[in-house]
Design an enzyme around this catalytic site. Structure first.
Site, PDB file in Angstrom:
ATOM      1  N   LYS A 164       0.840  -1.206   0.000  1.00 55.30           N
ATOM      2  CA  LYS A 164       0.000   0.000   0.000  1.00 55.30           C
ATOM      3  C   LYS A 164       0.876   1.258   0.000  1.00 55.30           C
ATOM      4  O   LYS A 164       2.087   1.169   0.266  1.00 55.30           O
ATOM      5  CB  LYS A 164      -0.912  -0.031   1.224  1.00 55.30           C
ATOM      6  CG  LYS A 164      -0.150  -0.020   2.539  1.00 55.30           C
ATOM      7  CD  LYS A 164      -1.021  -0.458   3.710  1.00 55.30           C
ATOM      8  CE  LYS A 164      -0.223  -0.433   5.005  1.00 55.30           C
ATOM      9  NZ  LYS A 164      -0.946  -1.069   6.110  1.00 55.30           N
ATOM     10  N   TYR A 198      15.737  29.248   9.407  1.00 48.16           N
ATOM     11  CA  TYR A 198      14.531  29.975   9.791  1.00 48.16           C
ATOM     12  C   TYR A 198      14.417  30.074  11.306  1.00 48.16           C
ATOM     13  O   TYR A 198      14.648  29.092  12.015  1.00 48.16           O
ATOM     14  CB  TYR A 198      13.288  29.266   9.241  1.00 48.16           C
ATOM     15  CG  TYR A 198      13.097  29.513   7.767  1.00 48.16           C
ATOM     16  CD1 TYR A 198      12.834  30.796   7.285  1.00 48.16           C
ATOM     17  CD2 TYR A 198      13.179  28.468   6.853  1.00 48.16           C
ATOM     18  CE1 TYR A 198      12.659  31.018   5.926  1.00 48.16           C
ATOM     19  CE2 TYR A 198      13.005  28.690   5.501  1.00 48.16           C
ATOM     20  CZ  TYR A 198      12.744  29.975   5.038  1.00 48.16           C
ATOM     21  OH  TYR A 198      12.583  30.199   3.711  1.00 48.16           O
TER      22      TYR A 198
HETATM   23  C1  LIG Z   1      -0.186  -2.038   6.722  1.00 49.56           C
HETATM   24  C2  LIG Z   1      -0.815  -3.313   7.085  1.00 49.56           C
HETATM   25  C3  LIG Z   1      -0.054  -4.488   7.197  1.00 49.56           C
HETATM   26  C4  LIG Z   1       1.463  -4.491   7.143  1.00 49.56           C
HETATM   27  O1  LIG Z   1       1.972  -3.973   8.345  1.00 49.56           O
HETATM   28  P1  LIG Z   1       3.546  -3.876   8.645  1.00 49.56           P
HETATM   29  O2  LIG Z   1       3.620  -3.365  10.033  1.00 49.56           O
HETATM   30  O3  LIG Z   1       4.090  -2.879   7.661  1.00 49.56           O
HETATM   31  O4  LIG Z   1       4.124  -5.206   8.452  1.00 49.56           O
HETATM   32  C5  LIG Z   1      -0.734  -5.678   7.392  1.00 49.56           C
HETATM   33  N1  LIG Z   1      -2.090  -5.713   7.521  1.00 49.56           N
HETATM   34  C6  LIG Z   1      -2.841  -4.586   7.454  1.00 49.56           C
HETATM   35  C7  LIG Z   1      -4.315  -4.679   7.622  1.00 49.56           C
HETATM   36  C8  LIG Z   1      -2.234  -3.360   7.252  1.00 49.56           C
HETATM   37  O5  LIG Z   1      -2.980  -2.245   7.202  1.00 49.56           O
END
Ligand SMILES: *Cc1c(COP(=O)(O)O)cnc(C)c1O
Length: 356
Positions: free
Chosen positions: A36, A253
């Protein structure tokens, strides 16, 4: 190369090795690579191509899943939030996508759909995180409704852990899951990276690691190297200027950094407009010419400043590593008061990405 010297490099071999590591830990369980948010900022297609033999992929974005199908990806694609409207249901069937179903509203959206083929669905249990999923007392009912649905081919049981990376662990949520799924006898998908690495009892038939595939540890108390993981992203730039400061001179800044004595600083082409966190305070770690030093002053949109103490050779053109092998993104994230996930996802579109 032309233009600003900041660049990201994604190491395809590291992605493959990290996936192989996940496979070894998972044993017989299928390993869905979580990709994702543009493959955690590494580039969705780049990651999927690097992991060409993966058992499947998990993501949230329907348009990205369709893009993967159009690019010829044939593996299972799991959509972690499922569909958002009835209009999307047909696209799932058309492209053979697997939804996570987590509300009664999503089940209702199946009514009236005319699909070319039935769907493989995951049904999510809210085992205590209180983000997505059916309540424990409604769960078996939802599973049975879907098992009996003419548009459903198969059901996988699913939940997600809130604290697999912390001392609290997964025991309480596992107990809720076991109770809510008793007697169902269906495949399970439970583990993120932290649960995969630390809790074999969560492996089930399918796991969904994300962060570990990018060579990053999910744990604050253990580094990625100790799991045999290799950082897949390098974010680097160069010094584009140096400044000689007198005692009392201020930097950046707000003049947030004040030199206590004469010192030399370097100015790096890299700032929050590139995805480097503005919250990183003076003292955040950075490698200049391969040597560890610290940032000074506020991070600006396009630049940040570094202490050149002990780096007499440093000059415009000297390489700067913002994170990557030799400087784990976990350390930069900790200095900035956030987590590695956020930094990786935030690498900005203007940063050119190369592959090694
Ligand atoms: C993002 C996510 C994962 C992966 O999690 P990691 O901590 O990056 O291994 C797995 N399951 C769901 C539902 C997620 O949203």
């Amino acid at each position: 190369m032309t233009g600003r010297p900041i660049r990201a490099t994604v190491d395809a071999a590291a992605l493959r090795d990290n996936y192989a590591r996940a496979k070894r830990v998972a044993g017989a369980a299928r390993v869905f690579a979580t990709v994702k948010a543009n493959g955690y900022g590494h580039g969705l297609l780049r990651v999927v191509r690097a992991l060409a033999g993966a058992d499947g992929y998990a993501l949230c974005e329907l348009d990205d899943a369709i893009r993967l199908r159009e690019a010829g990806v044939r593996q299972p694609l799991l959509l972690l939030e499922g569909w958002f409207s009835p209009a999307e249901v047909g696209l799932y069937a058309q492209h053979a996508l697997m939804p996570v179903i987590h509300t009664a509203e999503q089940i209702a959206m199946l009514a009236g759909a005319r699909l070319p083929r039935p769907l493989d669905v995951h049904v999510k249990l809210n085992s205590g995180m209180n983000r997505l999923g059916f309540a424990p007392d409604a769960y078996a009912g939802a599973v049975h409704t879907l098992l009996g649905h003419p548009l459903v081919a198969s059901v996988t049981l699913m939940t997600h852990f809130a604290s697999a990376d912390e001392a609290e662990g997964i025991a309480a949520q596992m107990q809720v899951f076991e109770r809510a799924t008793q007697g169902l006898g269906l495949p399970r998908s439970l583990a993120n990276s932290a649960a995969l690495l630390r809790y074999p009892e969560s492996h089930g038939e399918q796991v969904r690691p994300g962060i570990m595939l990018y060579g990053v540890s999910p744990f604050a108390d253990r580094d990625a190297g100790s799991f045999g993981l290799v950082p897949a992203m390098r974010l680097e730039s160069e010094l584009i200027a140096t400044q000689q400061l007198r005692a009392g001179d201020r930097v950046g800044y707000g003049g947030a950094f004040v030199a206590e004595r004469p010192m030399r600083i370097g100015v790096v082409a890299g700032g929050y407009g590139d995805g480097y966190p503005r919250s990183a305070p003076t003292g955040s770690p950075v490698l200049v010419g391969g040597r560890r030093t610290r940032t000074v002053g506020r991070v600006s949109m396009d630049m940040l400043a570094v202490d050149l103490e002990g780096l007499p050779q440093a000059a415009p053109g000297t390489p700067v590593l913002l994170w990557g092998p030799g400087l784990p993104v976990e350390e930069v994230a900790a200095a900035a008061g956030t987590i590695s996930y956020e930094l990786l996802c935030a690498v900005a579109p203007r940063v050119p990405v190369f592959e090694s």
